[in-house]
Scaffold this motif. Structure first.
Motif: not given
Length: 160
Positions: A42-49, A79-90, A125-126
């Motif tokens: 799971f690649a996790v990013f922060e996205v803003w305008k 474990p996958k769900v726990e790894a995504l803590e703090g994410c808003a979108l998947l 797109q986000v």
């Protein structure tokens, strides 16, 4: 087994702009190309305008086959769900009902995509959603959701 690689970065959103944390199911770190259960990463990013940045990647050694069935003897989803803590979108190519329920319960909105696509396109797109009129689920996540006031659509009735 899972492991996390984190990148230290000082560039970010403008002051006062809250970034949205987005996770993308991937097997190659270039494309959204995996089902939730079979995603190796799971690649996790922060996205803003006005931008986005890579935060970290969670890598999993124990994944399910991409056939829609899970091994009942070993819980590979929690474990996958726990790894995504703090994410808003998947973003994922697919996610089964029980997995989707766990993801939603964790406060993450799953978005299924029909075909594989580059991660850069998903991030763009986000950003486009954030700059335009975000859908109701995203406005709720961002804290900008206001229930529509349908009474404004009606003018005062004339009395005779």
């Amino acid at each position: 087994m899972s492991r996390t690689l984190r990148l230290v970065d000082t560039d970010g959103p403008a002051p006062g702009e809250t970034p949205l944390r987005v996770a993308i199911a991937t097997n190659d770190m270039e494309n959204l190309n995996a089902h939730f259960g079979s995603a190796k990463k799971f690649a996790v990013f922060e996205v803003w305008k006005t931008g986005s940045r890579f935060l970290f990647v969670h890598e999993f050694g124990n994944v399910t086959a991409q056939k829609g069935k899970h091994d009942d003897q070993d819980d590979k989803i929690t474990p996958k769900v726990e790894a995504l803590e703090g994410c808003a979108l998947l973003f994922a190519l697919a996610i089964g009902g029980p997995s989707a329920a766990k993801v939603v319960k964790a406060g993450i909105h799953p978005i299924k995509r029909k075909d594989a696509e580059p991660i850069t396109d998903v991030l763009a797109q986000v950003q486009e959603m954030l700059n335009g009129t975000p859908p109701p689920f995203l406005r709720k996540i961002l804290g900008t959701y206001q229930k529509p006031d349908f009474m404004e659509d009606f003018e005062e009735e004339e009395t005779v």
